[in-house]
Motif scaffolding. Structure first.
Motif, PDB file in Angstrom:
ATOM      1  N   ILE A  43      -7.704   2.757   1.777  1.00  0.00           N
ATOM      2  CA  ILE A  43      -8.069   1.447   2.145  1.00  0.00           C
ATOM      3  C   ILE A  43      -7.123   0.186   1.585  1.00  0.00           C
ATOM      4  N   GLU A  47     -12.372  -3.016  -8.200  1.00  0.00           N
ATOM      5  CA  GLU A  47     -11.927  -1.831  -8.129  1.00  0.00           C
ATOM      6  C   GLU A  47     -10.081  -0.646  -7.522  1.00  0.00           C
ATOM      7  N   LEU A  48      -9.673  -1.879  -7.163  1.00  0.00           N
ATOM      8  CA  LEU A  48      -7.904  -1.623  -7.047  1.00  0.00           C
ATOM      9  C   LEU A  48      -7.354  -1.402  -8.746  1.00  0.00           C
ATOM     10  N   HIS A 108      -3.333  -1.964  -9.999  1.00  0.00           N
ATOM     11  CA  HIS A 108      -3.321  -1.273 -10.270  1.00  0.00           C
ATOM     12  C   HIS A 108      -2.455   0.145 -10.272  1.00  0.00           C
ATOM     13  N   MET A 163      -5.107  -2.455   0.171  1.00  0.00           N
ATOM     14  CA  MET A 163      -5.914  -3.457  -0.904  1.00  0.00           C
ATOM     15  C   MET A 163      -6.471  -5.096  -0.488  1.00  0.00           C
ATOM     16  N   LYS A 164      -5.790  -5.820   0.601  1.00  0.00           N
ATOM     17  CA  LYS A 164      -6.918  -6.452   0.990  1.00  0.00           C
ATOM     18  C   LYS A 164      -7.892  -6.733   1.327  1.00  0.00           C
ATOM     19  N   MET A 214     -10.358  -4.073  -0.484  1.00  0.00           N
ATOM     20  CA  MET A 214     -10.846  -3.400  -1.662  1.00  0.00           C
ATOM     21  C   MET A 214     -10.943  -4.659  -2.335  1.00  0.00           C
ATOM     22  N   ASP A 215     -12.125  -4.719  -2.831  1.00  0.00           N
ATOM     23  CA  ASP A 215     -12.455  -5.694  -4.286  1.00  0.00           C
ATOM     24  C   ASP A 215     -11.020  -5.542  -5.033  1.00  0.00           C
ATOM     25  N   ASP A 251       1.020  -1.537  -0.236  1.00  0.00           N
ATOM     26  CA  ASP A 251      -0.235   0.069  -0.109  1.00  0.00           C
ATOM     27  C   ASP A 251       0.937   1.213  -0.475  1.00  0.00           C
ATOM     28  N   ARG A 281       1.064   1.558  -4.388  1.00  0.00           N
ATOM     29  CA  ARG A 281       0.425   2.113  -4.477  1.00  0.00           C
ATOM     30  C   ARG A 281       0.110   4.029  -4.064  1.00  0.00           C
TER      31      ARG A 281
END
Length: 423
Positions: free
Chosen positions: A129, A138-139, A104, A131-132, A134-135, A35, A76
Motif C-alpha cells: 500500500i 501502521e507505517l 518505517h 505510504m501516502k 497508510m495510517d 515505497d 520500504r
C-alpha cells in the motif's frame, strides 16, 4: 555502474547524480521516503548487522553511492540484482532508537538472474500500500526481526544521511537457514556452515509429524483403501469427498507440509506424477487443474481435479479463479510458467497456488485469513464444473464400499500410464 571519474559514461552514475537525486526528492518537508527503490548494484555494507549474505562479501562488494542513496531515500523495499544471487536481508530501521521519531523499516531483496541453472530465487511476489495512503502508526510499526541500519554505526556515532564504513568486528554468531542451496543446512551468520557434510550427501529424511497424521503413508490413520498408486517418494490417493470420481491427490510419503519444503528427489517425483496425470486425463478428454493450500494444513496435499474439455477451456478456468479472487478481495498474482514455487515462497510461508494445464500459474500469499474451500468453490462453480453443492468435501462423502469401487476403477484405468511399473 558506479563511476568516480569526472567524465561519466552513459551507463554509469556519479556522486553528483546521486546527490542530485537525493536533493530533488528529499528537499520537501513532507518527504518520508520512497515505497520502492530499484538499483542494479547492491549497496555496500548492506549485510552489516544482518543475516548472512552468502557468497557476497558486502564489505567489499557493492556501491557506497547506492548505500548513501538508500540512506537518504529510505525505501520500504529496495531491490537489486547485479550480484546474480538471492539474498533477503532482515528488515532494518531508518531511525536511531530513543533519539529520533520512529520511521518505517526497509527491506532489501537481491534477486538472482532469470532462469539461472542453480534455480536461485529471481522472483519476489508481494503487495504494498503506498505510504501516502497508510495510517502513520501502521507505517512505522517495526517488524519483530528488525535490525540496526547497516549503513551507519549505532548510538552516538550515528549521523543521519552520512554513510559510515561497517565496523570491522564480527557480530555475535547467529544461525540462519540457507534457502538458496540445500534446504535445512544450518550455517552461521559468517556464511560458514556450522557442520561440514560428507560428500556425496545422503538424501534428507523428511521431518517427523508432531502427532497423528492422516496423510503420512506409514500412519495408521491413513485410509489406505483410497490409495491408488505408490511411487518411491510420493503416492496418489482418491480425494475423500472429491469433486469427481477421478479427483486425486499427490502426496509425499514422508511428512512434508508444503511443496516449498520438499527435498529435490521428492520434487522430481511430484513433477513426474503431474506430467503423467496430465497425459492420463488428456487421453480421456479432460484437462486438469492442480492447486495447493498451505494454510491450516499439516501435510502437503496437491489437489488434481480433472475438467472435461467439453465443459470449458483453460482460459475459462483461469478467468474463473481471477474473477472469484477479486470478488473475495484475494490477490492472485500470475507468475512465469518456467518459475519454481520455491523461488517465490519460503518454507513456513502460507500461500495458495494454482497450476493450469498450459503451465500458467497463479499465486496468493496468505497473510491472515483465507477461505479454506476456495479452490473447490471455484472449480465447483457454474463457470467450470457446475456442481456448486459439492464445494465442501464434507457434503460429498461416500460409503467405504463406494470409495473402494472408485479406487479399484482408477487403478485399472491408470495402469497403462503407471511409470512406477517401469524397470
Amino acid at each position: 555502474m558506479e563511476s568516480l571519474n569526472e567524465l561519466v559514461p552513459g551507463y554509469s552514475f556519479s556522486p553528483k547524480d546521486v546527490s542530485s537525486l537525493r536533493t530533488m526528492l528529499c528537499s520537501t518537508s513532507q518527504f518520508k521516503g520512497v515505497d520502492i527503490l530499484l538499483t542494479s548494484p547492491w549497496p555496500k555494507y548492506v549485510g552489516n548487522f544482518g543475516n548472512s549474505s552468502g557468497e557476497v562479501d558486502t564489505k567489499k562488494s557493492g556501491s557506497a553511492l547506492i548505500s548513501s542513496l538508500a540512506t537518504g531515500l529510505k525505501p520500504r523495499y529496495h531491490f537489486a540484482a547485479l550480484e546474480k544471487t538471492y539474498y533477503e536481508r532482515l528488515p532494518y530501521r531508518n531511525h536511531i532508537v530513543l533519539q529520533e521519531n520512529a520511521q518505517h523499516a526497509t527491506r532489501f531483496i537481491a534477486l538472482a538472474n532469470v532462469g539461472n541453472p542453480e534455480k536461485k530465487k529471481y522472483l519476489y511476489a508481494f503487495s504494498i500500500i503506498p505510504m501516502k495512503l497508510m495510517d502513520a502508526a501502521e507505517l512505522v510499526k517495526q517488524p519483530p526481526d528488525v535490525t540496526e541500519n547497516p549503513y551507519r554505526k549505532s548510538g552516538k556515532e550515528a549521523s543521519v544521511g552520512k554513510q559510515i564504513p561497517a565496523p570491522e568486528e564480527e557480530s555475535a554468531c547467529q544461525y540462519f537457514f540457507d534457502l538458496n542451496e540445500k534446504q535445512g543446512r544450518k550455517r552461521s551468520s559468517s556464511g560458514r556452515e556450522s557442520k561440514s557434510s560428507p560428500h556425496p550427501k545422503q538424501p534428507r529424511k523428511p521431518p517427523q509429524p508432531p502427532g497423528p497424521c492422516w496423510f503420512c503413508l506409514a500412519s495408521p490413520e491413513v485410509e489406505k483403501h483410497l490409495v491408488v498408486n505408490i511411487g518411491t517418494h510420493c503416492y496418489l490417493a482418491l480425494a475423500k469427498g472429491g469433486l469427481s470420481d477421478d479427483h486425486v491427490l499427490i502426496l509425499p510419503i514422508g511428512h512434508y507440509q508444503s511443496v516449498v519444503e520438499l527435498s529435490a528427489e521428492v520434487v522430481e517425483e511430484v513433477e513426474k506424477y503431474k506430467a503423467t496425470l496430465r497425459r492420463f486425463f488428456k487421453s480421456r478428454g479432460k484437462c486438469c487443474v492442480l492447486f495447493e493450500r498451505n494454510f491450516k494444513s499439516h501435510h502437503l496435499q496437491l489437489q488434481v481435479v480433472p475438467v472435461p474439455l467439453s465443459r470449458c477451456t483453460t482460459d475459462d478456468i483461469k478467468d474463473a479463479f481471477i474473477t472469484q479472487a477479486q470478488e473475495q478481495q484475494i490477490e492472485l498474482l500470475e507468475i512465469p510458467e518456467h518459475s519454481d514455487i520455491k523461488q517465490i515462497a519460503q518454507p513456513g510461508a502460507a500461500y495458495f497456488y494454482v497450476e493450469l494445464d498450459t503451465g500458467e500459474k497463479l499465486f496468493h500469499r496468505i497473510k491472515k485469513n483465507f477461505p479454506l474451500q476456495f479452490g473447490r468453490e471455484v472449480l465447483a462453480s457454474e463457470a467450470i464444473l457446475n456442481i456448486p453443492d459439492k464445494s465442501d468435501w464434507r457434503q460429498c462423502q461416500s460409503s467405504k464400499e463406494e470409495e473402494e469401487t472408485l479406487a479399484h476403477r482408477f487403478r485399472k484405468d491408470f495402469e497403462p500410464f503407471d511409470f512406477t511399473l517401469d524397470d
